[in-house]
Write a protein that holds these residues in place. Structure first.
Motif, PDB file in Angstrom:
ATOM      1  N   MET D   1       0.768  -1.170  -0.118  1.00  0.00           N
ATOM      2  CA  MET D   1      -0.024  -0.059   0.051  1.00  0.00           C
ATOM      3  C   MET D   1       0.870   1.215  -0.021  1.00  0.00           C
ATOM      4  O   MET D   1       2.152   1.277   0.831  1.00  0.00           O
ATOM      5  CB  MET D   1      -1.002  -0.068   1.330  1.00  0.00           C
ATOM      6  N   LEU D   2       0.360   2.143  -0.833  1.00  0.00           N
ATOM      7  CA  LEU D   2       1.220   3.434  -1.177  1.00  0.00           C
ATOM      8  C   LEU D   2       0.484   4.612  -0.988  1.00  0.00           C
ATOM      9  O   LEU D   2      -0.498   4.730  -1.728  1.00  0.00           O
ATOM     10  CB  LEU D   2       2.108   3.365  -2.311  1.00  0.00           C
ATOM     11  N   ASP D   3       0.843   5.592  -0.011  1.00  0.00           N
ATOM     12  CA  ASP D   3       0.179   7.003   0.034  1.00  0.00           C
ATOM     13  C   ASP D   3       1.159   7.844  -0.483  1.00  0.00           C
ATOM     14  O   ASP D   3       2.085   8.079   0.024  1.00  0.00           O
ATOM     15  CB  ASP D   3      -0.223   7.313   1.478  1.00  0.00           C
ATOM     16  N   PHE D   4       0.563   8.657  -1.510  1.00  0.00           N
ATOM     17  CA  PHE D   4       1.683   9.594  -2.133  1.00  0.00           C
ATOM     18  C   PHE D   4       1.133  10.788  -2.479  1.00  0.00           C
ATOM     19  O   PHE D   4      -0.111  10.992  -2.722  1.00  0.00           O
ATOM     20  CB  PHE D   4       2.437   8.964  -3.371  1.00  0.00           C
ATOM     21  N   CYS D   5       2.042  11.920  -2.172  1.00  0.00           N
ATOM     22  CA  CYS D   5       1.517  13.269  -2.637  1.00  0.00           C
ATOM     23  C   CYS D   5       2.481  13.843  -3.399  1.00  0.00           C
ATOM     24  O   CYS D   5       3.701  14.289  -2.889  1.00  0.00           O
ATOM     25  CB  CYS D   5       1.339  13.944  -1.288  1.00  0.00           C
ATOM     26  N   VAL D   6       2.295  14.118  -4.612  1.00  0.00           N
ATOM     27  CA  VAL D   6       3.255  14.722  -5.660  1.00  0.00           C
ATOM     28  C   VAL D   6       3.212  16.166  -5.620  1.00  0.00           C
ATOM     29  O   VAL D   6       2.243  16.788  -5.573  1.00  0.00           O
ATOM     30  CB  VAL D   6       2.799  14.477  -7.057  1.00  0.00           C
ATOM     31  N   VAL D   7       4.304  16.981  -5.454  1.00  0.00           N
ATOM     32  CA  VAL D   7       4.455  18.429  -5.348  1.00  0.00           C
ATOM     33  C   VAL D   7       5.514  18.692  -6.422  1.00  0.00           C
ATOM     34  O   VAL D   7       6.500  18.785  -6.260  1.00  0.00           O
ATOM     35  CB  VAL D   7       4.835  18.775  -4.010  1.00  0.00           C
ATOM     36  N   PRO D   8       4.893  19.411  -7.535  1.00  0.00           N
ATOM     37  CA  PRO D   8       5.731  19.915  -8.523  1.00  0.00           C
ATOM     38  C   PRO D   8       6.291  21.279  -8.505  1.00  0.00           C
ATOM     39  O   PRO D   8       5.517  22.107  -7.547  1.00  0.00           O
ATOM     40  CB  PRO D   8       4.692  20.081  -9.962  1.00  0.00           C
ATOM     41  N   GLY D  44      -1.643  -2.619  -4.247  1.00  0.00           N
ATOM     42  CA  GLY D  44      -1.189  -3.391  -5.372  1.00  0.00           C
ATOM     43  C   GLY D  44      -0.114  -4.252  -4.979  1.00  0.00           C
ATOM     44  O   GLY D  44       0.634  -3.857  -4.201  1.00  0.00           O
ATOM     45  N   GLU D  45       0.506  -4.885  -5.997  1.00  0.00           N
ATOM     46  CA  GLU D  45       2.034  -5.458  -5.898  1.00  0.00           C
ATOM     47  C   GLU D  45       3.132  -4.586  -6.082  1.00  0.00           C
ATOM     48  O   GLU D  45       2.584  -3.350  -6.808  1.00  0.00           O
ATOM     49  CB  GLU D  45       2.145  -6.594  -6.946  1.00  0.00           C
ATOM     50  N   GLU D  81      -3.089 -10.667   4.088  1.00  0.00           N
ATOM     51  CA  GLU D  81      -3.780  -9.731   3.181  1.00  0.00           C
ATOM     52  C   GLU D  81      -4.636  -8.470   3.978  1.00  0.00           C
ATOM     53  O   GLU D  81      -5.339  -9.038   4.874  1.00  0.00           O
ATOM     54  CB  GLU D  81      -4.654 -10.272   2.252  1.00  0.00           C
ATOM     55  N   GLN D  82      -4.565  -7.219   3.577  1.00  0.00           N
ATOM     56  CA  GLN D  82      -5.216  -6.250   4.281  1.00  0.00           C
ATOM     57  C   GLN D  82      -5.559  -5.343   3.344  1.00  0.00           C
ATOM     58  O   GLN D  82      -4.634  -4.646   2.890  1.00  0.00           O
ATOM     59  CB  GLN D  82      -4.665  -5.923   5.518  1.00  0.00           C
ATOM     60  N   SER D  83      -6.834  -5.055   2.622  1.00  0.00           N
ATOM     61  CA  SER D  83      -7.251  -4.143   1.886  1.00  0.00           C
ATOM     62  C   SER D  83      -7.257  -2.751   2.531  1.00  0.00           C
ATOM     63  O   SER D  83      -7.269  -2.714   3.422  1.00  0.00           O
ATOM     64  CB  SER D  83      -8.388  -4.540   1.088  1.00  0.00           C
ATOM     65  N   LEU D  88      -9.814   0.655   7.144  1.00  0.00           N
ATOM     66  CA  LEU D  88     -10.772   1.607   7.719  1.00  0.00           C
ATOM     67  C   LEU D  88     -11.816   0.985   8.324  1.00  0.00           C
ATOM     68  O   LEU D  88     -12.057   1.601   9.369  1.00  0.00           O
ATOM     69  CB  LEU D  88     -11.348   2.234   6.352  1.00  0.00           C
ATOM     70  N   SER D  89     -12.079  -0.346   8.137  1.00  0.00           N
ATOM     71  CA  SER D  89     -13.366  -0.955   8.681  1.00  0.00           C
ATOM     72  C   SER D  89     -12.940  -1.404  10.072  1.00  0.00           C
ATOM     73  O   SER D  89     -13.646  -1.195  10.968  1.00  0.00           O
ATOM     74  CB  SER D  89     -13.703  -2.204   7.918  1.00  0.00           C
ATOM     75  N   SER D  90     -11.577  -1.692  10.276  1.00  0.00           N
ATOM     76  CA  SER D  90     -11.296  -2.085  11.627  1.00  0.00           C
ATOM     77  C   SER D  90     -11.182  -1.125  12.642  1.00  0.00           C
ATOM     78  O   SER D  90     -11.390  -1.225  13.772  1.00  0.00           O
ATOM     79  CB  SER D  90      -9.917  -2.668  11.653  1.00  0.00           C
ATOM     80  N   VAL D  91     -10.836   0.246  12.160  1.00  0.00           N
ATOM     81  CA  VAL D  91     -10.995   1.333  12.904  1.00  0.00           C
ATOM     82  C   VAL D  91     -12.558   1.953  13.235  1.00  0.00           C
ATOM     83  O   VAL D  91     -12.728   2.189  14.198  1.00  0.00           O
ATOM     84  CB  VAL D  91     -10.310   2.549  12.284  1.00  0.00           C
ATOM     85  N   GLU D  92     -13.290   1.659  12.198  1.00  0.00           N
ATOM     86  CA  GLU D  92     -14.668   2.114  12.458  1.00  0.00           C
ATOM     87  C   GLU D  92     -15.212   1.353  13.311  1.00  0.00           C
ATOM     88  O   GLU D  92     -16.138   1.811  14.089  1.00  0.00           O
ATOM     89  CB  GLU D  92     -15.493   2.149  10.911  1.00  0.00           C
TER      90      GLU D  92
END
Lengths: 97, 97, 97, 97
Positions: D1-8, D44-45, D81-83, D88-92
């Motif tokens: 899992m990747l969280d990204f924030c592109v700053v040009p 994804g992979e 595996e964890q989608s 989100l569901s486990s926190v909710e």
């Protein structure tokens, strides 16, 4: 240029053995890098740098960490070459001026 | 311990003058810090460190940047004291072993 | 605007109870926020947002985590107001165009 | 899992056209993703996710940004595996309890 900080979960609070293993990956691959107190900066071509990052994750998992959360900064530029030392030097010149 | 990288937007591609200004903030406030090629690590109590970060943002805005996007890593621990140098030394010992 | 992801160390691989506690902090303080799969975005004035972040760290330590490593993005702008929804809407408009 | 924030950098303060282009990359590649107000989470992979990230950088450079500074969180786990929705569901569930 990539700055990354690998945080293994499920292996206690001491992460220095995992950080050391990542340093070995960078040395073995001959990548220019610099460790600092909250991560490591490495420079090179995309595939080289990302290949090293992947091997770091694989080795840290192989050492027993079931989960890893890595924080990264990834910088690319197409206007000119700039090494890690260039970046530091340009700031240091301003501080001395 | 805080590792931060201030990225001003709307002021072109060269950010070294802004980085230098943030270094001055840390020096003026007497905070222990270490610049690296993709950010700066600073250590201290929460209010000291966060106060310095806020002043960095204020000064960079005052220098003309309408927008700033800063990437940070923030580490706190309650089990023991550990300085920036301690962290580096514990990894370096492992690499030499 | 602050996007943060708290990673407690020394408490195993499951972090959802700690993330839930941080959500409670934001709700109790009445801050506008949005959880996503790899962190939480919160908006407000500097002191409000940083006060909430500090309470998150304090509570996660109080729950038993000896060490925390949080990854953050911190955005400030002085040119105009822009809410979390404004940011999403401006991208969504472009995708539909 | 990747969280990204592109700053040009070097293209002004408005980054929504660049963010939208990155969304198109993810859609074209059929990757599961979720945009939030301070970034995008994709799962994804390794090769799929990193290939998409690389294409984002290439396209943003091609659109005229001479320099990019991207902030990322990268999570891998080998225990199960964890989608994105699982996280989100486990926190909710905990918040409702």
């Amino acid at each position: 240029m990539l700055d990354f900080c690998v945080v293994p979960l499920g292996v206690g609070v001491s992460v220095s053995t995992y950080v050391a293993e990542c340093q070995r990956v960078l040395v073995e691959r001959g990548l220019s890098h610099q460790m600092h107190p909250y991560g490591t900066v490495v420079e090179g071509e995309w595939d080289e740098v990302m290949g090293a990052l992947r091997e770091c994750h694989e080795r840290v998992h192989a050492m027993g960490a079931p989960r890893i959360s890595t924080s990264l900064r990834l910088g690319t530029r197409v206007d000119r070459e700039q090494s890690m030392q260039d970046k530091l030097s340009s700031v240091e010149r301003l501080l001395k001026a």
